[in-house]
Design a protein around this motif. Structure first.
Motif, PDB file in Angstrom:
ATOM      1  N   MET A   1       0.849  -1.187   0.000  1.00 22.84           N
ATOM      2  CA  MET A   1       0.000   0.000   0.000  1.00 22.84           C
ATOM      3  C   MET A   1       0.890   1.244   0.000  1.00 22.84           C
ATOM      4  N   THR A   2       0.604   2.169  -0.896  1.00 19.91           N
ATOM      5  CA  THR A   2       1.445   3.358  -1.048  1.00 19.91           C
ATOM      6  C   THR A   2       0.974   4.463  -0.101  1.00 19.91           C
ATOM      7  N   PRO A   3       1.887   5.032   0.686  1.00 28.71           N
ATOM      8  CA  PRO A   3       1.480   6.094   1.617  1.00 28.71           C
ATOM      9  C   PRO A   3       1.128   7.372   0.872  1.00 28.71           C
ATOM     10  N   PRO A   4       0.332   8.247   1.473  1.00 30.77           N
ATOM     11  CA  PRO A   4       0.000   9.531   0.853  1.00 30.77           C
ATOM     12  C   PRO A   4       1.264  10.329   0.554  1.00 30.77           C
ATOM     13  N   ALA A   5       1.374  10.822  -0.666  1.00 27.44           N
ATOM     14  CA  ALA A   5       2.627  11.423  -1.130  1.00 27.44           C
ATOM     15  C   ALA A   5       3.031  12.630  -0.297  1.00 27.44           C
ATOM     16  N   HIS A   6       2.090  13.506   0.011  1.00 24.59           N
ATOM     17  CA  HIS A   6       2.458  14.728   0.726  1.00 24.59           C
ATOM     18  C   HIS A   6       2.884  14.422   2.157  1.00 24.59           C
ATOM     19  N   LEU A   7       2.223  13.481   2.803  1.00 24.35           N
ATOM     20  CA  LEU A   7       2.627  13.101   4.156  1.00 24.35           C
ATOM     21  C   LEU A   7       4.001  12.448   4.144  1.00 24.35           C
ATOM     22  N   GLN A   8       4.230  11.589   3.173  1.00 24.58           N
ATOM     23  CA  GLN A   8       5.539  10.955   3.075  1.00 24.58           C
ATOM     24  C   GLN A   8       6.628  11.991   2.826  1.00 24.58           C
ATOM     25  N   ALA A   9       6.335  12.985   1.998  1.00 24.10           N
ATOM     26  CA  ALA A   9       7.312  14.042   1.734  1.00 24.10           C
ATOM     27  C   ALA A   9       7.609  14.838   2.995  1.00 24.10           C
ATOM     28  N   ALA A  10       6.574  15.139   3.778  1.00 22.99           N
ATOM     29  CA  ALA A  10       6.769  15.888   5.023  1.00 22.99           C
ATOM     30  C   ALA A  10       7.629  15.109   6.001  1.00 22.99           C
TER      31      ALA A  10
ATOM     32  N   THR B   1      -8.074  -2.997  18.322  1.00 22.87           N
ATOM     33  CA  THR B   1      -9.058  -2.164  17.614  1.00 22.87           C
ATOM     34  C   THR B   1      -9.245  -2.711  16.198  1.00 22.87           C
ATOM     35  N   ASP B   2     -10.209  -2.123  15.486  1.00 26.94           N
ATOM     36  CA  ASP B   2     -10.400  -2.414  14.061  1.00 26.94           C
ATOM     37  C   ASP B   2      -9.802  -1.311  13.194  1.00 26.94           C
ATOM     38  N   LEU B   3      -8.969  -0.466  13.763  1.00 25.76           N
ATOM     39  CA  LEU B   3      -8.415   0.687  13.062  1.00 25.76           C
ATOM     40  C   LEU B   3      -7.045   0.393  12.476  1.00 25.76           C
ATOM     41  N   LYS B   4      -6.710   1.153  11.443  1.00 27.23           N
ATOM     42  CA  LYS B   4      -5.363   1.235  10.911  1.00 27.23           C
ATOM     43  C   LYS B   4      -4.976   2.704  10.838  1.00 27.23           C
ATOM     44  N   LEU B   5      -3.677   2.969  10.952  1.00 23.51           N
ATOM     45  CA  LEU B   5      -3.164   4.326  10.802  1.00 23.51           C
ATOM     46  C   LEU B   5      -1.894   4.304   9.968  1.00 23.51           C
ATOM     47  N   TRP B   6      -1.636   5.411   9.285  1.00 27.03           N
ATOM     48  CA  TRP B   6      -0.339   5.620   8.634  1.00 27.03           C
ATOM     49  C   TRP B   6       0.647   6.059   9.716  1.00 27.03           C
ATOM     50  N   LEU B   7       1.591   5.192  10.041  1.00 23.46           N
ATOM     51  CA  LEU B   7       2.562   5.440  11.102  1.00 23.46           C
ATOM     52  C   LEU B   7       3.978   5.335  10.558  1.00 23.46           C
ATOM     53  N   ILE B   8       4.891   6.035  11.224  1.00 21.07           N
ATOM     54  CA  ILE B   8       6.307   5.901  10.879  1.00 21.07           C
ATOM     55  C   ILE B   8       6.738   4.458  11.134  1.00 21.07           C
ATOM     56  N   ASP B   9       7.538   3.908  10.232  1.00 20.66           N
ATOM     57  CA  ASP B   9       7.904   2.498  10.367  1.00 20.66           C
ATOM     58  C   ASP B   9       8.785   2.289  11.591  1.00 20.66           C
ATOM     59  N   ALA B  10       8.510   1.204  12.293  1.00 19.73           N
ATOM     60  CA  ALA B  10       9.188   0.933  13.556  1.00 19.73           C
ATOM     61  C   ALA B  10      10.693   0.761  13.373  1.00 19.73           C
ATOM     62  N   ASP B  11      11.114   0.170  12.258  1.00 19.26           N
ATOM     63  CA  ASP B  11      12.555  -0.054  12.046  1.00 19.26           C
ATOM     64  C   ASP B  11      13.321   1.253  12.024  1.00 19.26           C
ATOM     65  N   ASN B  12      12.690   2.318  11.509  1.00 18.72           N
ATOM     66  CA  ASN B  12      13.390   3.593  11.418  1.00 18.72           C
ATOM     67  C   ASN B  12      13.602   4.211  12.790  1.00 18.72           C
TER      68      ASN B  12
ATOM     69  N   ILE C   1      -0.469  19.820   8.605  1.00 18.19           N
ATOM     70  CA  ILE C   1      -0.002  18.477   8.254  1.00 18.19           C
ATOM     71  C   ILE C   1      -0.783  17.432   9.052  1.00 18.19           C
ATOM     72  N   ALA C   2      -1.097  17.748  10.304  1.00 18.98           N
ATOM     73  CA  ALA C   2      -1.919  16.831  11.099  1.00 18.98           C
ATOM     74  C   ALA C   2      -3.307  16.677  10.481  1.00 18.98           C
ATOM     75  N   ILE C   3      -3.860  17.758   9.979  1.00 25.05           N
ATOM     76  CA  ILE C   3      -5.164  17.668   9.309  1.00 25.05           C
ATOM     77  C   ILE C   3      -5.059  16.744   8.093  1.00 25.05           C
ATOM     78  N   GLU C   4      -3.963  16.859   7.343  1.00 25.28           N
ATOM     79  CA  GLU C   4      -3.779  15.952   6.205  1.00 25.28           C
ATOM     80  C   GLU C   4      -3.635  14.505   6.671  1.00 25.28           C
ATOM     81  N   ALA C   5      -2.976  14.303   7.809  1.00 27.18           N
ATOM     82  CA  ALA C   5      -2.862  12.949   8.350  1.00 27.18           C
ATOM     83  C   ALA C   5      -4.230  12.417   8.754  1.00 27.18           C
ATOM     84  N   CYS C   6      -5.051  13.261   9.354  1.00 28.00           N
ATOM     85  CA  CYS C   6      -6.414  12.856   9.715  1.00 28.00           C
ATOM     86  C   CYS C   6      -7.199  12.461   8.468  1.00 28.00           C
TER      87      CYS C   6
END
Length: 217
Positions: A1-10, A28-39, A115-120
């Protein structure tokens, strides 16, 4: 799954090799776009550290209080079902998204950071729900049944906000793991919930204990 381009750029502006990944939230039944744990499992160079301190990408984490509040709403949908809700300091939008999934009539994700609004927006789309958005809490009308607040009291300078939440909503639910025992005449602690920040920052155990407070005017 490709992350949102503007969020990834930020995120890349702060941490060049960091990546956003769509992660399920435990319990939960939720998913979020999160920074990868390895990083996060590496040393940051001085420039990265400076950038993170100056402009922390808090929207790329699911903080413990947000996760705890999301779980609470899933288990107790009566708090939001059929109600108008505002998620204050929404960050990733986790609490607001949980409110929609629990049956809220309307949810406004409110955050000063564009940027938080875009993440939401990205996280709402990831979960197949609809939010409304605001960057100014005090521009909102006094029309909400409930104000949700998670991970806002990390700075004690934000404590005076406790007096303001009921200016826009009939009730407030505040989840916090940093100032867990604040004393305020309008707020009563409902309990302590267990949660952790994702990706796991190996925080001290006390930051994995989330106090949940309720106020009604």
């Amino acid at each position: 799954m490709t992350p949102p381009a503007h969020l990834q750029a930020a995120l890349s502006e702060l941490l060049g090799d960091a990546r956003l990944v769509a992660e399920p939230l435990p319990g939960t039944d939720l998913k979020l776009w999160l920074i990868d744990a390895d990083n996060m499992d590496r040393a940051f160079n001085p420039d990265e550290t400076r950038r993170i301190l100056e402009d922390p990408p808090y929207w790329s984490f699911c903080w413990a209080s947000g996760l705890a509040l999301a779980r609470f709403l899933a288990e107790h949908p009566e708090w939001v079902e059929g109600k108008r809700v505002l998620d204050f300091g929404a960050g990733s939008g986790v609490a607001g998204i949980a409110a929609v999934m629990a049956g809220a009539l309307e949810v406004v994700a409110c955050d000063l950071d564009p940027i938080a609004i875009e993440a939401c927006q990205a996280n709402a789309q990831l979960n197949g729900v609809t939010l409304s958005y605001s960057t100014d809490f005090f521009a909102e009308e006094d029309r909400f049944d409930l104000i949700l607040v998670a991970d806002v009291l990390y700075d004690r300078a934000n404590l005076p906000l406790l007096d303001q939440f009921l200016s826009r909503g009939k009730q407030a639910l505040v989840a916090d793991s940093r100032v867990r025992d604040f004393q305020h005449p309008a707020y009563q602690r409902l309990g302590i919930l267990d949660a952790l920040t994702l990706p796991d920052l190996a925080e001290p155990w006390e930051f994995r204990k989330v106090s949940l407070y309720h106020a009604v005017r």
